[in-house]
Design an enzyme around this catalytic site. Structure first.
Site, short mmCIF file in Angstrom:
data_model
loop_
_atom_site.label_atom_id
_atom_site.label_comp_id
_atom_site.label_asym_id
_atom_site.label_seq_id
_atom_site.Cartn_x
_atom_site.Cartn_y
_atom_site.Cartn_z
N HIS A 11 15.05 33.85 59.29
CA HIS A 11 13.65 33.49 59.47
C HIS A 11 13.52 31.99 59.33
O HIS A 11 14.07 31.38 58.40
CB HIS A 11 12.80 34.22 58.43
CG HIS A 11 11.39 33.74 58.36
ND1 HIS A 11 10.59 33.59 59.47
CD2 HIS A 11 10.62 33.37 57.29
CE1 HIS A 11 9.40 33.16 59.10
NE2 HIS A 11 9.40 33.01 57.80
N ASN A 28 7.17 27.54 61.21
CA ASN A 28 7.23 28.94 60.79
C ASN A 28 6.30 29.75 61.69
O ASN A 28 5.08 29.62 61.60
CB ASN A 28 6.80 29.05 59.32
CG ASN A 28 6.91 30.47 58.79
OD1 ASN A 28 7.02 31.43 59.53
ND2 ASN A 28 6.86 30.60 57.47
N CYS A 80 6.27 37.84 57.76
CA CYS A 80 7.42 37.15 58.35
C CYS A 80 8.64 38.06 58.52
O CYS A 80 9.53 37.76 59.31
CB CYS A 80 7.80 35.93 57.52
SG CYS A 80 6.47 34.71 57.38
#
Length: 323
Positions: free
Chosen positions: A250, A280, A113
């Site tokens: 994020h 996500n 990520c």
């Protein structure tokens, strides 16, 4: 002083939208449960003909169009992904071919990520080192391919998509008034590997595997790690939460975003949030959020923008950019 200035931005999302209610016949969950714990309301899921390469190509083309450039103007492609089309070659090379780019070089970067933040930092160093004048930085993921759709603790969290930036070498004065990448801070700590990982790979199982996560453990570490690198960037530049225009984190979990902003003293109005729309999307999450905020007019030329991410490894990092 050479700065890496954002010349263009673009994004791409799969056609299919999967809403929280769609999970109710698959696993024991509900829209209310997912929204309350994560802030996610929907995510995009790639079809069989949509891949990390095709989404990355579409985002790259959108960024090039936004920049008023063509693939001939690009020297380097850095693709952040944990879901490549093949074990090798790099999916960045496939995107290079799809774009019709027969010069320069391309490679993948894997920091889960945090990948896009790592990739922007890497591209900045290539530009400052004189090896590239213009770089396509892409974050593209198809995490739906590595999910266990029977695991309600993970399958509801992730989505697919891609975002891209064109960074261009421009002369600056060496102050924080310059446009472009101003500072970065990257970290990793492999002792946390088992808290967020995929249980497969060519060298171990010979399979792709599925994502595994200890959600409470990730949450417990996330806020401290995120604030650590952002405070480092603040210290490097003299910028503060008050002088920051936008915070683009994020997009993993709304509660993590809120807690991080609160700890740093960043007002809620400055945080760009798209987790409710995309879930996500790992390395695609930051550029997708950036693209949305530029498209709707929030982020404007001259704004100070803090990018931040944390992912499996653990990896984490922050980059300060003047738009």
């Amino acid at each position: 002083m050479i700065r890496s200035v954002v010349r263009g931005i673009g994004s791409a999302l799969p056609r299919r939208i999967m809403k929280n209610a769609d999970f109710e016949g698959m696993v024991e969950t509900s829209d209310e449960w997912i929204v309350q714990r994560t802030g996610i309301r929907q995510r995009h899921i790639a079809a069989d003909d949509e891949t990390t390469a095709s989404l990355g190509e579409a985002a790259a083309r959108a960024a090039l169009e936004n920049a008023g450039l063509t693939p001939d103007d690009i020297d380097l492609i850095v693709l952040a992904t944990s879901t490549p089309n093949n074990t090798f070659p790099a999916t960045a090379v496939e995107i290079q071919n799809r774009l019709g780019m027969r010069h320069g070089f391309a490679f993948d970067m894997q920091a889960v990520c945090s990948g896009f933040v790592y990739a922007v930092t890497t591209a900045d160093l290539y530009i400052k080192g004189g090896l590239a004048k213009r770089v396509l930085v892409i974050g593209s993921e198809t995490f739906s391919r590595i999910l266990d759709w029977n695991d309600r603790s993970t399958c509801v969290l992730f989505g697919d998509g891609a975002g891209a930036l064109v960074l261009e070498a421009q002369e600056g004065q060496g102050t924080i008034a310059d446009r472009g990448v101003l500072a970065a801070s990257l970290r990793s700590d492999g002792t946390h590997k088992d808290k967020l990982y995929v249980d497969g790979g060519p060298s171990t199982t010979g399979t792709v595997g599925h994502l595994k996560m200890e959600g409470r453990e990730v949450f417990k570490h996330a806020v401290g790690m995120i604030t650590d690198v952002i405070e480092d960037v603040f210290a490097q530049t003299g910028v503060s939460a008050e002088t920051l225009d936008w915070f683009v984190p994020h997009q993993a979990n709304k509660r993590i975003i809120d807690a991080s902003a609160k700890k740093l003293g960043i007002s809620e109005e400055k945080a760009v949030v798209t987790v409710h729309l995309h879930g996500n999307t790992s390395a695609a999450s930051v550029p997708l959020a950036l693209s949305a905020a530029v498209a709707d007019g929030r982020i404007k030329k001259g704004d100070l923008v803090m990018l931040e991410a944390m992912g499996g490894g653990f990896t984490w990092g922050a980059v300060l950019v003047r738009w």
